[in-house]
Design a protein around this motif. Structure first.
Motif, PDB file in Angstrom:
ATOM      1  N   UNK A 226       0.834  -1.201   0.000  1.00  0.00           N
ATOM      2  CA  UNK A 226       0.000   0.000   0.000  1.00  0.00           C
ATOM      3  C   UNK A 226       0.874   1.259   0.000  1.00  0.00           C
ATOM      4  N   UNK A 227       1.898   1.262   0.835  1.00  0.00           N
ATOM      5  CA  UNK A 227       2.744   2.448   0.940  1.00  0.00           C
ATOM      6  C   UNK A 227       3.545   2.686  -0.342  1.00  0.00           C
TER       7      UNK A 227
ATOM      8  N   UNK B 272       1.518   9.542  -5.266  1.00  0.00           N
ATOM      9  CA  UNK B 272       1.836  10.912  -4.842  1.00  0.00           C
ATOM     10  C   UNK B 272       2.829  11.534  -5.818  1.00  0.00           C
TER      11      UNK B 272
ATOM     12  N   UNK C 176       1.355  12.349  -9.264  1.00  0.00           N
ATOM     13  CA  UNK C 176       0.462  13.507  -9.381  1.00  0.00           C
ATOM     14  C   UNK C 176       1.158  14.711  -9.989  1.00  0.00           C
TER      15      UNK C 176
ATOM     16  N   UNK D  52      -0.180  16.704 -13.149  1.00  0.00           N
ATOM     17  CA  UNK D  52      -0.365  18.153 -13.138  1.00  0.00           C
ATOM     18  C   UNK D  52       0.232  18.777 -14.390  1.00  0.00           C
TER      19      UNK D  52
ATOM     20  N   UNK E  52      -1.661  18.002   4.023  1.00  0.00           N
ATOM     21  CA  UNK E  52      -0.925  16.744   4.209  1.00  0.00           C
ATOM     22  C   UNK E  52      -1.344  16.016   5.479  1.00  0.00           C
TER      23      UNK E  52
ATOM     24  N   UNK F 262      -3.730  -0.292  10.969  1.00  0.00           N
ATOM     25  CA  UNK F 262      -2.728   0.582  10.388  1.00  0.00           C
ATOM     26  C   UNK F 262      -3.428   1.576   9.464  1.00  0.00           C
TER      27      UNK F 262
ATOM     28  N   UNK G  73      -2.001   4.183   7.974  1.00  0.00           N
ATOM     29  CA  UNK G  73      -1.081   4.938   7.116  1.00  0.00           C
ATOM     30  C   UNK G  73      -1.562   4.955   5.661  1.00  0.00           C
ATOM     31  N   UNK G  74      -2.075   3.817   5.207  1.00  0.00           N
ATOM     32  CA  UNK G  74      -2.540   3.733   3.823  1.00  0.00           C
ATOM     33  C   UNK G  74      -3.635   4.748   3.542  1.00  0.00           C
TER      34      UNK G  74
ATOM     35  N   UNK H 102      -2.323   8.302   3.575  1.00  0.00           N
ATOM     36  CA  UNK H 102      -1.617   8.645   2.343  1.00  0.00           C
ATOM     37  C   UNK H 102      -2.592   8.932   1.215  1.00  0.00           C
TER      38      UNK H 102
ATOM     39  N   UNK I 161      -3.157  12.384  -0.919  1.00  0.00           N
ATOM     40  CA  UNK I 161      -3.058  12.453  -2.374  1.00  0.00           C
ATOM     41  C   UNK I 161      -4.301  13.135  -2.954  1.00  0.00           C
TER      42      UNK I 161
ATOM     43  N   UNK J 124      -4.449  16.895  -4.772  1.00  0.00           N
ATOM     44  CA  UNK J 124      -4.802  17.018  -6.171  1.00  0.00           C
ATOM     45  C   UNK J 124      -6.119  17.775  -6.375  1.00  0.00           C
TER      46      UNK J 124
ATOM     47  N   UNK K 154      -1.789  21.522  -6.839  1.00  0.00           N
ATOM     48  CA  UNK K 154      -0.761  21.283  -7.857  1.00  0.00           C
ATOM     49  C   UNK K 154      -1.111  21.964  -9.168  1.00  0.00           C
TER      50      UNK K 154
END
Lengths: 266, 320, 270
Positions: free
Chosen positions: A27-28, A35, A38, A42, C79, C178, C180-181, C184, C188, C192, C197
């Motif tokens: 996943x990470x 990320x 992107x 852009x 973030x 967890x 974290x996924x 993240x 994202x 966006x 961006x």
């Protein structure tokens, strides 16, 4: 030699740890890929409104983008967690590293080595490969040789910048974001052709903070484009010299930082 | 040759403090000054002092983390701040509250890493692991990530980690802090045994004076950056003006007893506490009390090291 | 009512003060915002040189948009981070059980705390880079006092919407081991679809329409369009209403999720 061995040892162990949480790792890694991707999406979106940016086409910018992202990604993979130095100093856990028979620098570089950073490298690599494929480059031997040259010395320049940014934390422990301005900022900057920046800025990026040596000059050579500053052609091969200079500076600042830490204990 | 030689070592820090909106004034703090002592191989020394007295500054200099501003010191014949990496092979350090183990790794992985980092010969590593696993009860913890260990379990893990490479000297910072009574006594037994069998030199900083009483033949007390006492426990009692206490239960509450040679320090209903010099005999005192009062019961309390040390701290004037 | 009001105020004040202790970090962050702002300005200038009215913006609009974007990054915590991260940490450590039994509204507590943080970030990491940008480039400013007021309201609503989203993300820690996924992924999407961006006005065709109704449009595009005078008259009130609607929907969601979490913690004991 002993240091390289210790680095590999530590890195290998962290890889094993991340593999034991496989789902999380996948996943990470995908997250990093997205990320990082992107930024490129852009650029593509911008190009739905324009045909060229600073006189460069989308594929040419993809080449610059890929080179810059690869170099940053590789440097980040090798020593990205060095930016945690400040936190270690605050928590007092740097001392544990200082009583081991291995260089503190090596231990910091390998600390929590994160293989998931391959996500960014993969993304940069794909964009780079696409650009190479889509551009009609006349691949002479010299241009071909310039590709590994770009990757090696571009990465080396970022390694030095990461190191300097971290070493500053020996004095100001909570300034890790300052380094981001130079590492991630430098990489973002180098994703675009220098022709969009004012001449003074390009000069500063050549002679003061030499980000242009990461991918701009090598790319000009590979893409057969002229230098907007009109500097002698030899500048395009200045990467090794610049990387060596920066590395020497980084080593100096790091050593001074360690000395500072050892004379204040904080 | 002594294991540790410290000669006239001092360490000062320049602190900058805000003294107004923009101005900062610098002033020098002497964390440690004129420190001298030697420790022989196999000694187990208690190093005590109040917070901020200079204990951790000393330990940091002995491990090579901190460079002294004056004086000379050697550990195992090496100058710590010059030969830090060589010295690392000869010393082990346990940093009390902060673990030196890898937070996310199972204990076993931390040890395997340390084996490679310290280049411990495989045979030696196996023997040491077997010994420590048994003595410190680590068998069931080896596959647990360090972050899931309790404080006491982690401390045991940390101590094994510090001893794995057969160091000559080990510095233990508060090894028993936060442990329950059983874990404490097990840990002390382990340290005693290791010290005896391996000839290990141990420097122990602690706030738990029972650690000192049960483990250390020698005590060094530091206060305001200076060594205010260095000697054995008996000498410490003498210097601290140790007193024993006679506790008497009278048949009924009375006014505080007044007897020459003793001081009544506490009265609680029919019970009274009389302090007298440790070296004096209790017999005449008991006789004197019995002559004037009706005693139901009595007992004698031996000097309390905590009390002794408090006396030493309070009797040293702060320098300058 | 007055008692809770003063409680929230005190919570916000503490949070403001807590962030203000990280001086070096704040200065370093401001520097970073300035660097990225500069880079984006030159990129946007190149874009608008090619296409002078891309997305209905002119060059000045685009440059102003860059600095508003830098100002909002930390203010809305694109973030993640901020008070909602504290919640995630407390869920993981189990300390949240204490929070759930407190006789105060958990959502209000964290919202107040996050508003305190946002105010600090707006005043430092928002204002400083914008001033820097204003010195170097010609920027556009709100045309009237009313626009200034509408912008201020819009900025607050930007924080409340982002708080709602971040709160839901953090609350996932009640059920996921967890998070974290998810975090993240949320970062994202926020990055966006907030237009950080690339301004949403540059998105082509239907993607632009879609992006403009998602909650992330509240983070930057709506306040920026109010500032730039793209929404005037009734349009501006509509834009604020859009943000207010998302705030209500998200906070209602958060409330429901915390109720569920409460039951879970009570039943399972943590």
């Amino acid at each position: 030699m002993a240091n390289a061995r210790a680095y590999l040892l530590l890195a290998r162990m962290w890889i094993r740890v991340s593999m034991s949480y496989r789902t999380s790792f996948v996943v990470l890694t995908i997250g990093q890929f997205l990320i990082s991707g992107l930024d490129f999406v852009a650029i593509v979106l911008m190009f739905t409104n324009i045909d060229a940016l600073g006189g460069f086409s989308l594929t040419e910018i993809a080449f610059l983008y890929g080179g810059s992202t690869l170099c940053l990604g590789l440097a980040d993979l090798i020593l990205g967690n060095i930016e945690r130095l400040g936190r270690r100093i605050r928590l007092g856990t740097l001392d544990a590293m200082m009583v081991r028979p291995v260089s503190v620098y090596v231990q910091m570089c390998a600390d929590e080595f994160a293989l998931r950073r391959l996500g960014r490298i993969t993304q940069g690599g794909l964009v780079f490969a696409w650009a190479v494929h889509a551009l009609d480059i006349d691949w002479t031997a010299a241009r071909l040789a310039m590709v590994p040259y770009l990757l090696v010395f571009g990465t080396a320049i970022f390694l030095a910048i990461f190191t300097m940014g971290a070493a500053v934390q020996f004095w100001t422990a909570d300034s890790s974001e300052l380094a981001n301005a130079f590492t991630y900022g430098g990489s973002t900057l180098a994703q675009f052709p220098m022709t969009i920046y004012p001449t003074e800025a390009i000069k500063a990026l050549t002679f003061v903070i030499p980000i242009t040596f990461v991918n701009w000059y090598p790319s000009l050579f590979i893409l057969d484009r002229s230098d907007p500053l009109g500097l002698p052609g030899a500048v395009r091969f200045g990467g090794p010299v610049v990387a060596a200079l920066l590395a020497a500076m980084a080593a100096g600042i790091w050593r001074t930082g360690i000395r500072h830490y050892r004379s204040t204990g904080s | 040759m002594s294991m540790i030689e410290v000669r006239d070592v001092s360490r000062s820090f320049v602190l900058r403090r805000r003294s107004g909106r923009w101005r900062r004034t610098a002033h020098t703090v002497h964390a440690v000054s004129g420190l001298s002592f030697t420790v022989e191989p196999g000694e187990m020394v208690g190093y005590i002092g109040p917070n901020g007295a200079g204990k951790s500054t000393t330990i940091k200099m002995l491990t090579g983390i901190l460079v002294p501003t004056g004086g000379t010191l050697t550990v195992a014949g090496l100058t710590p701040y010059v030969e830090r990496t060589q010295l690392a092979q000869r010393i082990g350090v346990v940093f009390g509250q902060r673990t030196a183990l890898w937070w996310d790794l199972p204990l076993r992985d931390s040890y395997e890493l340390l084996q490679r980092i310290y280049r411990i010969p495989p045979a030696r590593y196996r023997t040491n692991m077997a010994t420590f696993t048994e003595l410190l009860d680590l068998a069931e913890l080896l596959d647990t990530p360090v972050r899931q260990l309790s404080l006491g379990q982690r401390m045991r893990g940390d101590i094994a980690a510090a001893l794995l490479h057969d160091p000559d000297v080990v510095y233990l910072d508060e090894p028993t802090i936060g442990l329950d009574v059983v874990s404490k006594s097990k840990l002390r037994e382990f340290l005693r045994q290791t010290n005896r069998e391996r000839g290990l030199t141990v420097i122990l900083t602690t706030h738990d004076l029972h650690d000192i009483e049960q483990l250390c033949s020698r005590v060094m007390v530091i206060d305001h950056g200076r060594l205010v006492f260095d000697g054995d426990l008996a000498a410490l009692h003498a210097v601290g003006g140790a007193r024993r206490t006679l506790v008497v239960d009278l048949s009924e509450p009375t006014d505080p007893i007044t007897i020459p040679g003793a001081e009544t320090v506490k009265v609680e209903g029919p019970r009274q506490w009389l302090a007298f010099p440790a070296e004096a005999s209790a017999a005449p005192l008991v006789a004197a009390v019995a002559a004037a009062h009706d005693i139901a019961d009595l007992s004698i309390l031996e000097p309390d090291i905590e009390d002794v040390i408090t006396r030493i701290y309070t009797s040293t004037p702060p320098p300058g | 009512m007055r008692a809770t009001g003063s409680l929230w105020f005190a919570v916000a004040q503490r949070s403001f003060r807590r962030y203000s202790t990280y001086r070096a970090a704040t200065l370093a962050g401001i520097f970073t915002n300035c660097v990225f702002g500069l880079i984006f300005c030159f990129v946007y200038i190149a874009v608008w040189n090619q296409n002078p009215d891309a997305g209905g913006y002119d060059r000045t609009d685009a440059i102003t948009y860059v600095w508003l974007g830098q100002a909002m990054i930390m203010t809305v915590a694109v973030w993640n981070g901020g008070a909602t991260d504290d919640l995630a940490a407390r869920i993981k450590s189990g300390d949240v059980a204490v929070d759930l039994y407190r006789p105060v509204n958990l959502l209000g507590w964290y919202l107040a705390s996050d508003l305190g943080r946002a105010l600090f970030h707006l005043l430092t990491r928002g204002v400083a880079p914008t001033v820097f940008g204003a010195v170097i480039f010609d920027l556009r400013y709100p045309a009237s006092t009313l626009t200034w007021v509408q912008f201020a309201v819009s900025a607050v609503l930007a924080v409340t919407v982002s708080f709602g989203v971040r709160m839901l993300v953090s609350a996932s820690a009640f059920w996921l081991l967890d998070d974290t996924g998810i975090k993240n992924l949320a970062a994202v999407l926020a990055m966006f679809f907030s237009g950080l961006v690339v301004p949403l006005v540059l998105f082509p065709g239907w993607t632009r329409d879609l992006a403009s109704v998602l909650p992330w449009a509240s983070y930057l595009q709506v306040p920026a369009d109010i500032w730039l005078g793209k929404h005037v008259g009734g349009d501006a009130w509509m834009a604020l209403g859009f943000q207010a609607l998302w705030t209500l929907v998200l906070l209602a969601f958060c409330h429901g999720v915390l109720q569920l979490a409460n039951r879970k913690v009570v039943v399972q004991g943590g």
